[in-house]
Design a protein around this motif. Structure first.
Motif, PDB file in Angstrom:
ATOM      1  N   ASN A 177      71.878  62.575  20.778  1.00 25.03           N
ATOM      2  CA  ASN A 177      71.271  61.255  20.974  1.00 25.03           C
ATOM      3  C   ASN A 177      70.208  61.296  22.060  1.00 25.03           C
ATOM      4  O   ASN A 177      70.390  61.931  23.102  1.00 25.03           O
ATOM      5  N   GLU A 178      69.087  60.621  21.818  1.00 24.15           N
ATOM      6  CA  GLU A 178      68.075  60.437  22.861  1.00 24.15           C
ATOM      7  C   GLU A 178      68.630  59.443  23.879  1.00 24.15           C
ATOM      8  O   GLU A 178      69.066  58.355  23.503  1.00 24.15           O
ATOM      9  N   LYS A 179      68.614  59.793  25.149  1.00 23.74           N
ATOM     10  CA  LYS A 179      69.203  58.949  26.190  1.00 23.74           C
ATOM     11  C   LYS A 179      68.116  58.155  26.921  1.00 23.74           C
ATOM     12  O   LYS A 179      67.101  58.717  27.348  1.00 23.74           O
ATOM     13  N   TYR A 180      68.345  56.862  27.063  1.00 23.37           N
ATOM     14  CA  TYR A 180      67.427  55.980  27.784  1.00 23.37           C
ATOM     15  C   TYR A 180      68.227  55.210  28.827  1.00 23.37           C
ATOM     16  O   TYR A 180      69.122  54.433  28.485  1.00 23.37           O
ATOM     17  N   SER A 181      67.923  55.430  30.092  1.00 19.05           N
ATOM     18  CA  SER A 181      68.617  54.745  31.184  1.00 19.05           C
ATOM     19  C   SER A 181      67.763  53.600  31.697  1.00 19.05           C
ATOM     20  O   SER A 181      66.576  53.786  32.007  1.00 19.05           O
ATOM     21  N   PHE A 182      68.359  52.435  31.790  1.00 17.47           N
ATOM     22  CA  PHE A 182      67.626  51.262  32.266  1.00 17.47           C
ATOM     23  C   PHE A 182      67.765  51.179  33.783  1.00 17.47           C
ATOM     24  O   PHE A 182      68.805  50.801  34.311  1.00 17.47           O
ATOM     25  N   ILE A 183      66.691  51.578  34.453  1.00 21.03           N
ATOM     26  CA  ILE A 183      66.652  51.634  35.912  1.00 21.03           C
ATOM     27  C   ILE A 183      65.359  50.976  36.406  1.00 21.03           C
ATOM     28  O   ILE A 183      64.334  51.005  35.727  1.00 21.03           O
ATOM     29  N   LEU A 184      65.419  50.389  37.579  1.00 23.08           N
ATOM     30  CA  LEU A 184      64.270  49.660  38.115  1.00 23.08           C
ATOM     31  C   LEU A 184      63.162  50.598  38.574  1.00 23.08           C
ATOM     32  O   LEU A 184      61.981  50.262  38.501  1.00 23.08           O
ATOM     33  N   ASP A 185      63.536  51.786  39.046  1.00 19.52           N
ATOM     34  CA  ASP A 185      62.557  52.729  39.557  1.00 19.52           C
ATOM     35  C   ASP A 185      62.093  53.657  38.435  1.00 19.52           C
ATOM     36  O   ASP A 185      62.433  54.840  38.382  1.00 19.52           O
ATOM     37  N   SER A 186      61.332  53.102  37.508  1.00 22.12           N
ATOM     38  CA  SER A 186      60.825  53.879  36.379  1.00 22.12           C
ATOM     39  C   SER A 186      59.384  53.492  36.113  1.00 22.12           C
ATOM     40  O   SER A 186      58.975  52.351  36.352  1.00 22.12           O
ATOM     41  N   GLU A 187      58.598  54.434  35.620  1.00 22.20           N
ATOM     42  CA  GLU A 187      57.198  54.153  35.312  1.00 22.20           C
ATOM     43  C   GLU A 187      57.014  53.671  33.879  1.00 22.20           C
ATOM     44  O   GLU A 187      55.967  53.132  33.533  1.00 22.20           O
ATOM     45  N   LEU A 188      58.015  53.882  33.042  1.00 18.60           N
ATOM     46  CA  LEU A 188      57.908  53.505  31.635  1.00 18.60           C
ATOM     47  C   LEU A 188      58.517  52.132  31.407  1.00 18.60           C
ATOM     48  O   LEU A 188      59.692  51.899  31.716  1.00 18.60           O
ATOM     49  N   TYR A 189      57.706  51.228  30.874  1.00 10.17           N
ATOM     50  CA  TYR A 189      58.201  49.891  30.541  1.00 10.17           C
ATOM     51  C   TYR A 189      58.695  49.862  29.094  1.00 10.17           C
ATOM     52  O   TYR A 189      58.197  50.590  28.232  1.00 10.17           O
ATOM     53  N   LEU A 190      59.653  48.991  28.851  1.00  8.01           N
ATOM     54  CA  LEU A 190      60.219  48.866  27.518  1.00  8.01           C
ATOM     55  C   LEU A 190      59.163  48.514  26.480  1.00  8.01           C
ATOM     56  O   LEU A 190      59.194  49.022  25.355  1.00  8.01           O
ATOM     57  N   ASP A 191      58.197  47.687  26.857  1.00  7.62           N
ATOM     58  CA  ASP A 191      57.176  47.280  25.886  1.00  7.62           C
ATOM     59  C   ASP A 191      56.138  48.377  25.622  1.00  7.62           C
ATOM     60  O   ASP A 191      55.247  48.208  24.785  1.00  7.62           O
ATOM     61  N   GLN A 192      56.250  49.509  26.310  1.00  6.70           N
ATOM     62  CA  GLN A 192      55.390  50.661  26.050  1.00  6.70           C
ATOM     63  C   GLN A 192      56.063  51.678  25.135  1.00  6.70           C
ATOM     64  O   GLN A 192      55.497  52.715  24.825  1.00  6.70           O
ATOM     65  N   LEU A 193      57.258  51.362  24.726  1.00  4.98           N
ATOM     66  CA  LEU A 193      58.057  52.289  23.925  1.00  4.98           C
ATOM     67  C   LEU A 193      57.404  52.547  22.573  1.00  4.98           C
ATOM     68  O   LEU A 193      56.970  51.626  21.883  1.00  4.98           O
ATOM     69  N   GLU A 194      57.324  53.816  22.217  1.00  9.76           N
ATOM     70  CA  GLU A 194      56.833  54.193  20.900  1.00  9.76           C
ATOM     71  C   GLU A 194      58.002  54.297  19.928  1.00  9.76           C
ATOM     72  O   GLU A 194      59.162  54.169  20.318  1.00  9.76           O
ATOM     73  N   ARG A 195      57.699  54.536  18.688  1.00  7.79           N
ATOM     74  CA  ARG A 195      58.751  54.596  17.665  1.00  7.79           C
ATOM     75  C   ARG A 195      59.809  55.635  18.036  1.00  7.79           C
ATOM     76  O   ARG A 195      59.493  56.761  18.405  1.00  7.79           O
ATOM     77  N   VAL A 196      61.069  55.236  17.935  1.00  7.24           N
ATOM     78  CA  VAL A 196      62.185  56.132  18.247  1.00  7.24           C
ATOM     79  C   VAL A 196      62.647  56.786  16.948  1.00  7.24           C
ATOM     80  O   VAL A 196      63.082  56.109  16.015  1.00  7.24           O
ATOM     81  N   GLU A 224      68.918  58.638  40.709  1.00  2.00           N
ATOM     82  CA  GLU A 224      68.619  60.056  40.896  1.00  2.00           C
ATOM     83  C   GLU A 224      69.298  60.894  39.821  1.00  2.00           C
ATOM     84  O   GLU A 224      68.696  61.821  39.267  1.00  2.00           O
ATOM     85  N   TYR A 225      70.543  60.549  39.513  1.00  2.00           N
ATOM     86  CA  TYR A 225      71.292  61.297  38.505  1.00  2.00           C
ATOM     87  C   TYR A 225      70.740  61.037  37.109  1.00  2.00           C
ATOM     88  O   TYR A 225      70.480  61.967  36.336  1.00  2.00           O
ATOM     89  N   PHE A 226      70.561  59.776  36.754  1.00  2.00           N
ATOM     90  CA  PHE A 226      70.199  59.447  35.386  1.00  2.00           C
ATOM     91  C   PHE A 226      68.759  59.807  35.043  1.00  2.00           C
ATOM     92  O   PHE A 226      68.430  59.993  33.875  1.00  2.00           O
ATOM     93  N   LYS A 227      67.907  59.933  36.044  1.00  2.00           N
ATOM     94  CA  LYS A 227      66.544  60.393  35.786  1.00  2.00           C
ATOM     95  C   LYS A 227      66.523  61.833  35.291  1.00  2.00           C
ATOM     96  O   LYS A 227      65.622  62.247  34.564  1.00  2.00           O
ATOM     97  N   LYS A 228      67.539  62.591  35.689  1.00  2.00           N
ATOM     98  CA  LYS A 228      67.593  64.009  35.317  1.00  2.00           C
ATOM     99  C   LYS A 228      68.064  64.219  33.883  1.00  2.00           C
ATOM    100  O   LYS A 228      67.698  65.220  33.254  1.00  2.00           O
ATOM    101  N   ILE A 229      68.860  63.304  33.390  1.00  2.00           N
ATOM    102  CA  ILE A 229      69.476  63.539  32.075  1.00  2.00           C
ATOM    103  C   ILE A 229      69.009  62.555  31.003  1.00  2.00           C
ATOM    104  O   ILE A 229      69.498  62.589  29.876  1.00  2.00           O
ATOM    105  N   SER A 230      68.051  61.706  31.338  1.00  2.00           N
ATOM    106  CA  SER A 230      67.597  60.722  30.357  1.00  2.00           C
ATOM    107  C   SER A 230      66.184  60.261  30.688  1.00  2.00           C
ATOM    108  O   SER A 230      65.623  60.618  31.723  1.00  2.00           O
ATOM    109  N   LYS A 231      65.624  59.485  29.787  1.00  2.00           N
ATOM    110  CA  LYS A 231      64.324  58.860  30.032  1.00  2.00           C
ATOM    111  C   LYS A 231      64.562  57.536  30.743  1.00  2.00           C
ATOM    112  O   LYS A 231      65.269  56.663  30.235  1.00  2.00           O
ATOM    113  N   GLY A 232      63.977  57.390  31.917  1.00  2.00           N
ATOM    114  CA  GLY A 232      64.092  56.126  32.631  1.00  2.00           C
ATOM    115  C   GLY A 232      63.207  55.076  31.997  1.00  2.00           C
ATOM    116  O   GLY A 232      62.083  55.362  31.559  1.00  2.00           O
TER     117      GLY A 232
END
Length: 245
Positions: free
Chosen positions: A171-190, A208-216
């Motif tokens: 599964n592609e992992k997406y972590s919802f965190i405030l310190d991220s450069e990618l916004y949800l509305d910028q998401l391309e087709r999954v 710090e942990y979830f940035k390593k194992i998923s897309k913030g």
């Protein structure tokens, strides 16, 4: 357990092997999806004209489910005056399917969980992982908050996120965190199956942990608030992700 007597049915505690629904609609959902787990159904004399009660009585008769009019039992188990049905059932375990997942890390609010469960089902996401410690999904308050949606979902507890991650590496992992450069509305087709990961209502995720194992990823919001309510965030995320499928 099938012969649990009325005198043995008490206000819910987590260690019990049984739980119960509170209300007509959650009880109907229990009957529809987990009929084999039902021990007994109690109905109130006050709900005799309720259409849902008539439906419960009909299905119970056809399926040979024990049903009893018992106002005293309903008053004992429910704090609300408008509870017309209670379905007592054996607890059960379910396992996640290889599909899209919602992953809740240490969720603590039953109302939020119930809303998340119902929203996920509404968008056809039927698998929710809970990273312990987390809420007790069989607490009657959580069941009622979900309006019985939990009976149509696969919900599985994991001791750690690593345990979950090791089992569903594809599964592609997406972590919802405030310190991220990618916004949800910028998401391309999954293209692949996805896991949407959310933290506790008060502490969020270990960024710090979830940035390593998923897309913030983060939801665009004004600076007038610190963060969105968890259930609202999950609902927005599910809507956006399922639009790309």
């Amino acid at each position: 357990m099938n012969f649990l007597k009325n005198k043995d049915i008490k206000k819910y505690k987590k260690e019990y092997e049984y739980s119960y629904t509170l209300g007509v609609f959650p009880t109907l959902e229990l009957i529809e999806k987990k009929k084999e787990q039902i021990i007994k159904i109690f109905i109130s004399s006050k709900g005799i004209e309720n259409e849902g009660i008539r439906k419960i009585e009909k299905i119970a008769k056809e399926s040979k489910i024990l049903i009893e009019e018992n106002d005293k039992m309903i008053n004992r188990l429910s704090n609300k005056n408008n509870t017309y049905a209670i379905g007592v059932f054996k607890k059960y375990r379910s396992k996640l399917e290889k599909d899209n997942h919602i992953v809740l890390v240490n969720p603590s609010d039953m109302g939020n969980f119930g809303t998340i469960a119902r929203t996920a089902l509404g968008f056809n996401i039927k698998n929710i992982a809970i990273i312990s410690p987390g809420i007790d999904i069989f607490d009657p308050r959580a069941i009622r908050a979900s309006m019985g949606a939990i009976f149509k979902l696969n919900i599985e507890y994991f001791k750690t996120f690593s345990e979950y991650n090791n089992r569903f590496q594809e599964n592609e992992k997406y972590s919802f965190i405030l310190d991220s450069e990618l916004y949800l509305d910028q998401l391309e087709r999954v293209e692949n199956k996805f896991s949407l990961i959310f933290g506790n209502e008060s502490s969020g995720l270990d960024e710090e942990y979830f940035k390593k194992i998923s897309k913030g990823i983060k939801i665009r919001q004004s600076e007038e608030i610190d963060s969105l309510n968890l259930a609202i965030s999950v609902g927005i995320a599910i809507y956006e992700f399922t639009k790309t499928i």
